[in-house]
Scaffold this motif. Structure first.
Motif, short mmCIF file in Angstrom:
data_model
loop_
_atom_site.label_atom_id
_atom_site.label_comp_id
_atom_site.label_asym_id
_atom_site.label_seq_id
_atom_site.Cartn_x
_atom_site.Cartn_y
_atom_site.Cartn_z
N GLY A 13 0.79 -1.22 0.00
CA GLY A 13 0.00 0.00 0.00
C GLY A 13 0.83 1.27 0.00
O GLY A 13 0.28 2.37 -0.03
N THR A 14 2.15 1.14 0.01
CA THR A 14 3.03 2.31 -0.02
C THR A 14 2.88 3.03 -1.37
O THR A 14 2.94 2.39 -2.43
CB THR A 14 4.50 1.88 0.15
OG1 THR A 14 4.66 1.31 1.45
CG2 THR A 14 5.46 3.05 -0.02
N PRO A 15 2.68 4.35 -1.35
CA PRO A 15 2.66 5.10 -2.62
C PRO A 15 4.04 5.02 -3.29
O PRO A 15 5.07 5.07 -2.61
CB PRO A 15 2.36 6.53 -2.19
CG PRO A 15 1.76 6.42 -0.83
CD PRO A 15 2.40 5.21 -0.21
N VAL A 16 4.03 4.87 -4.61
CA VAL A 16 5.28 4.79 -5.37
C VAL A 16 5.14 5.53 -6.70
O VAL A 16 4.05 5.67 -7.24
CB VAL A 16 5.70 3.33 -5.66
CG1 VAL A 16 6.06 2.60 -4.39
CG2 VAL A 16 4.65 2.58 -6.44
N ARG A 17 6.27 5.99 -7.19
CA ARG A 17 6.38 6.50 -8.56
C ARG A 17 6.92 5.32 -9.36
O ARG A 17 8.03 4.85 -9.10
CB ARG A 17 7.34 7.68 -8.60
CG ARG A 17 7.51 8.31 -9.95
CD ARG A 17 8.44 9.53 -9.90
NE ARG A 17 7.87 10.58 -9.09
CZ ARG A 17 8.38 11.02 -7.92
NH1 ARG A 17 9.47 10.48 -7.42
NH2 ARG A 17 7.80 11.99 -7.26
N THR A 22 10.99 1.90 -18.67
CA THR A 22 12.27 2.59 -18.47
C THR A 22 12.03 3.89 -17.70
O THR A 22 10.91 4.43 -17.69
CB THR A 22 12.95 2.96 -19.81
OG1 THR A 22 12.21 4.00 -20.45
CG2 THR A 22 13.07 1.76 -20.73
N ARG A 23 13.05 4.42 -17.11
CA ARG A 23 12.93 5.69 -16.38
C ARG A 23 12.80 6.87 -17.33
O ARG A 23 12.52 7.98 -16.89
CB ARG A 23 14.10 5.86 -15.43
CG ARG A 23 13.98 4.93 -14.24
CD ARG A 23 14.92 5.33 -13.13
NE ARG A 23 14.67 4.53 -11.94
CZ ARG A 23 13.95 4.96 -10.91
NH1 ARG A 23 13.42 6.15 -10.93
NH2 ARG A 23 13.78 4.18 -9.87
N PRO A 27 6.34 8.59 -15.45
CA PRO A 27 6.02 7.65 -14.37
C PRO A 27 4.53 7.66 -14.04
O PRO A 27 3.80 8.59 -14.38
CB PRO A 27 6.82 8.17 -13.18
CG PRO A 27 6.93 9.63 -13.44
CD PRO A 27 7.03 9.77 -14.95
N ARG A 28 4.11 6.62 -13.37
CA ARG A 28 2.73 6.51 -12.87
C ARG A 28 2.79 6.56 -11.35
O ARG A 28 3.61 5.88 -10.74
CB ARG A 28 2.14 5.20 -13.33
CG ARG A 28 0.73 5.02 -12.89
CD ARG A 28 0.13 3.91 -13.67
NE ARG A 28 -1.31 4.00 -13.47
CZ ARG A 28 -2.17 3.43 -14.23
NH1 ARG A 28 -1.76 2.73 -15.25
NH2 ARG A 28 -3.44 3.53 -13.98
N ILE A 60 10.88 1.62 -9.34
CA ILE A 60 9.92 2.37 -8.52
C ILE A 60 10.66 3.24 -7.52
O ILE A 60 11.76 2.90 -7.08
CB ILE A 60 8.91 1.46 -7.79
CG1 ILE A 60 9.61 0.53 -6.80
CG2 ILE A 60 8.06 0.67 -8.75
CD1 ILE A 60 8.65 -0.22 -5.90
N ASP A 61 10.05 4.35 -7.18
CA ASP A 61 10.55 5.23 -6.14
C ASP A 61 9.47 5.32 -5.06
O ASP A 61 8.38 5.84 -5.34
CB ASP A 61 10.81 6.64 -6.68
CG ASP A 61 11.86 6.68 -7.77
OD1 ASP A 61 12.80 5.86 -7.72
OD2 ASP A 61 11.75 7.53 -8.66
N PRO A 62 9.71 4.80 -3.85
CA PRO A 62 8.72 4.94 -2.78
C PRO A 62 8.51 6.42 -2.45
O PRO A 62 9.43 7.23 -2.52
CB PRO A 62 9.36 4.20 -1.61
CG PRO A 62 10.30 3.21 -2.27
CD PRO A 62 10.82 3.95 -3.46
N LEU A 63 7.28 6.75 -2.11
CA LEU A 63 6.88 8.12 -1.79
C LEU A 63 6.34 8.17 -0.37
O LEU A 63 6.03 7.13 0.22
CB LEU A 63 5.81 8.57 -2.79
CG LEU A 63 6.23 8.59 -4.25
CD1 LEU A 63 5.03 8.77 -5.16
CD2 LEU A 63 7.26 9.68 -4.49
N PRO A 64 6.17 9.37 0.21
CA PRO A 64 5.61 9.47 1.56
C PRO A 64 4.20 8.87 1.62
O PRO A 64 3.45 8.89 0.64
CB PRO A 64 5.57 10.99 1.82
CG PRO A 64 6.53 11.58 0.85
CD PRO A 64 6.54 10.66 -0.34
N ASP A 65 3.84 8.34 2.78
CA ASP A 65 2.55 7.68 2.96
C ASP A 65 1.35 8.53 2.58
O ASP A 65 0.34 8.03 2.13
CB ASP A 65 2.38 7.18 4.39
CG ASP A 65 3.24 5.96 4.67
OD1 ASP A 65 3.60 5.25 3.72
OD2 ASP A 65 3.54 5.72 5.85
N ASN A 66 1.44 9.84 2.77
CA ASN A 66 0.30 10.72 2.48
C ASN A 66 0.32 11.28 1.05
O ASN A 66 -0.47 12.16 0.73
CB ASN A 66 0.27 11.87 3.50
CG ASN A 66 1.52 12.73 3.44
OD1 ASN A 66 2.52 12.38 2.83
ND2 ASN A 66 1.48 13.86 4.13
#
Length: 71
Positions: A13-17, A22-23, A27-28, A60-66
């Motif tokens: 459930g962690t938000p990610v880019r 490819t980079r 991104p989504r 993927i790049d993890p993002l802050p929870d909010n």
């Protein structure tokens, strides 16, 4: 990073880019929908909302929870 380390750091459930191919592409912004797993030859993958099939965690790049995710 292996799956155990990724899963300790980032819950399902962690938000990610996500960069599915490819980079260089746009991104989504989405969320993980499974825990990460180690597959062949040291590759670690996770499934994310809105994309079919697993994605390499290097894409993927993890993002802050909010962080707001795309619908």
């Amino acid at each position: 990073m292996d799956a155990d380390t990724f899963n300790r750091l980032y819950a399902v459930g962690t938000p990610v880019r996500a960069f599915p191919e490819t980079r260089a592409e746009r991104p989504r912004i989405t969320r993980t929908r499974t825990a990460a797993v180690d597959v062949q030859h040291g590759l670690t993958v996770v499934h994310v909302d809105g994309l079919v099939g697993p994605i390499d965690i290097r894409g993927i790049d993890p993002l802050p929870d909010n962080y707001p995710v795309e619908a």
